[in-house]
Design a protein around this motif. Structure first.
Motif, short mmCIF file in Angstrom:
data_model
loop_
_atom_site.label_atom_id
_atom_site.label_comp_id
_atom_site.label_asym_id
_atom_site.label_seq_id
_atom_site.Cartn_x
_atom_site.Cartn_y
_atom_site.Cartn_z
N PRO A 203 0.82 -1.21 0.00
CA PRO A 203 0.00 0.00 0.00
C PRO A 203 0.86 1.26 0.00
N GLY A 204 0.32 2.32 -0.60
CA GLY A 204 1.03 3.60 -0.63
C GLY A 204 0.88 4.36 -1.92
N VAL A 205 0.33 3.71 -2.96
CA VAL A 205 0.25 4.39 -4.25
C VAL A 205 -0.74 5.54 -4.23
N LEU A 206 -1.71 5.52 -3.31
CA LEU A 206 -2.63 6.65 -3.21
C LEU A 206 -1.91 7.91 -2.74
N ALA A 207 -0.86 7.74 -1.96
CA ALA A 207 -0.03 8.88 -1.59
C ALA A 207 0.65 9.46 -2.82
N PHE A 208 1.04 8.58 -3.74
CA PHE A 208 1.66 9.05 -4.98
C PHE A 208 0.63 9.77 -5.86
N ALA A 209 -0.61 9.34 -5.81
CA ALA A 209 -1.66 10.05 -6.54
C ALA A 209 -1.82 11.47 -6.00
N LEU A 210 -1.81 11.61 -4.67
CA LEU A 210 -1.89 12.94 -4.06
C LEU A 210 -0.67 13.77 -4.46
N LEU A 212 1.11 13.55 -7.20
CA LEU A 212 0.98 13.99 -8.58
C LEU A 212 -0.01 15.15 -8.70
N GLY A 213 -1.08 15.11 -7.90
CA GLY A 213 -2.02 16.22 -7.91
C GLY A 213 -1.39 17.51 -7.44
N HIS A 235 0.04 14.06 -19.30
CA HIS A 235 0.70 12.99 -18.56
C HIS A 235 0.40 13.07 -17.06
N ILE A 236 0.51 14.24 -16.49
CA ILE A 236 0.31 14.38 -15.04
C ILE A 236 -1.12 14.00 -14.66
N VAL A 237 -2.09 14.47 -15.43
CA VAL A 237 -3.49 14.15 -15.14
C VAL A 237 -3.75 12.66 -15.31
N ALA A 238 -3.27 12.10 -16.44
CA ALA A 238 -3.51 10.68 -16.71
C ALA A 238 -2.84 9.80 -15.66
N GLY A 240 -2.04 10.67 -12.57
CA GLY A 240 -2.74 10.83 -11.31
C GLY A 240 -3.98 9.95 -11.26
N LEU A 241 -4.74 9.92 -12.36
CA LEU A 241 -5.92 9.06 -12.42
C LEU A 241 -5.54 7.58 -12.36
N LEU A 242 -4.44 7.22 -13.05
CA LEU A 242 -3.98 5.84 -13.00
C LEU A 242 -3.62 5.45 -11.57
#
Length: 408
Positions: A203-210, A212-213, A235-238, A240-242
């Motif tokens: 776990p931790g990829v949601l932190a990476f999503a934040l 990127l935002g 790229h940044i938006v895509a 982040g969504l990924l």
């Protein structure tokens, strides 16, 4: 004295002439040798009342605790029916552990003779590669000596045993550091591979999503200093969504396999019940930390009011360090935004207990700020504290591990 000074100069020159991969390899192997000695001593000290019992070996320690869960996952897979406790609540089970490390260790273990051998080799190699990437991340922001000292602090730090035990931390750090390095270089294409690898390792990829935002917002407001082409925005938006999709996909997969949409969260919360008697089984963001304040400060006999004050002061203090501390600022906005994002993530999802030290490994790029003061006395003192902290941690969680605050 002059002769002595002249004799030192060639040795320094010889060291600096070595390829950086070799220099880091030497430091990493030296750090692993120290950790091995610590683990051997811990195995000798393990007694009848300890977790691993009398006669424990270093292999028992390296494949203990969560390593057993990864092994169990590799052998038995994931349950399609959630196990229940006697009171009808979801019990601890494999859904709390992501699949890549468990199955990659099994694949390598087929060649090496056992799952444990595969797991330890992966941890060792991923730890070394993480050191290389950490150096590459820090080197543009500081000098060679500082970057190497930061790598040494990382390789020999209080949680350095993670580089040679059957835990997924080393592999996760490798994917994470590669991802941060690619963002720093604006080479976003690699992230379409690295984000899923990260997300299914631990776990931790949601932190990476934040992250990127926040990074995307910063890039927008700094676009006059550094051009922001449309391609980079996409790229940044895509990505982040990924990262968001990958971050929630394991919950969906667990729900589909078990027929229970809350299977993953219920599994994670089953560990929290070991700390909070009568804890509810509904996940609420930040609730874990708030519960823990009352639990820990009550255990220490101080009271929750003092705990909440200390908690608030700690959050403000960390924010001030990331915003204003000059050595941290020199690390660059990417590493500061990542650190802030990860800390927010931990605050939102984690119930702090002794494992909090292990969970702080992803903010290890901050070692770069610790290494920046060029005083040799300072750096040697920090290294000494790292080794002291490493022994303290190994002694408690491996030589002893017999009480609630001695869990890695």
């Amino acid at each position: 004295m002059a002769d002595g000074a002249l004799s030192v100069a060639p040795s320094r020159g010889a060291w600096r002439s070595l390829p950086i991969a070799v220099r880091i390899g030497i430091l990493y192997l030296a750090a692993r040798l120290v950790t091995t000695v610590f683990l051997l001593i811990a195995a000798e000290l393990s007694g009848v009342g300890s977790r691993f019992g009398d006669g424990a070996t270093i292999a028992d320690l390296m494949l203990g605790w969560d390593a057993q869960w990864y092994w169990f996952t590799a052998v038995h897979g994931y349950p399609d029916t959630l196990p229940l406790t006697d009171s009808g609540l979801v019990a601890e089970n494999q859904w709390a552990f992501m699949p890549i490390y468990a199955y990659l260790s099994a694949a390598l273990g087929m060649l090496l003779g056992s799952w444990g051998a595969g797991a330890v080799v992966i941890s060792l190699v991923a730890g070394y590669l993480s050191c290389l990437v950490l150096y590459r991340m820090l080197r543009p922001r500081t000098d060679d000596s500082t970057a190497l000292w930061a790598v040494l602090f990382f390789a020999a730090g209080p949680l350095a045993a993670m580089f040679q035990v059957g835990y997924a931390e080393s592999l996760f750090l490798l994917w994470l550091y590669l991802s941060l390095w690619m963002v720093m270089q604006r080479r976003y294409g690699w992230l379409y591979l690295l984000i899923p690898l990260m997300g299914f390792t631990r776990p931790g990829v949601l932190a990476f999503a934040l992250f990127l935002g926040l990074f995307g917002i910063w890039r927008w407001f700094s676009r006059r200093r550094e051009a922001l082409p449309v391609r980079e925005i996409v790229h940044i938006v895509a990505l982040g969504l990924l990262a968001v999709v990958v971050g929630f996909s394991w919950q969906v997969i667990a729900g589909i396999v078990t027929g229970d949409s809350g299977a993953y969260l219920a599994t994670e919360l089953s560990w929290r019940r070991n700390w909070i008697v009568g804890s509810h089984d509904a996940f609420l963001p930040f609730d874990g930390f708030l519960q823990a304040v009352g639990f820990w400060f009550g255990t220490w006999g101080v009271g929750p009011v003092v705990g909440y004050v200390v908690f608030a002061a700690s959050v403000l203090g960390l924010a001030a360090v990331l915003l204003f501390e000059p050595h941290v600022k020199r690390l660059g906005v990417e590493l500061r935004l990542w650190t802030a994002s990860y800390l927010v993530y931990i605050l939102a999802v984690f119930f702090p207990q002794s494992s909090i030290f292990r969970l702080m490994l992803p903010i290890s790029p901050l070692w770069g700020a610790v290494a920046m003061p060029r005083s040799r006395v300072w750096r040697v003192a920090v290294l000494g504290l790292c080794l002291l902290g490493q022994w303290w941690w190994i002694y408690n969680v491996y030589a002893l591990g017999n009480t609630f605050w001695q869990i890695p």
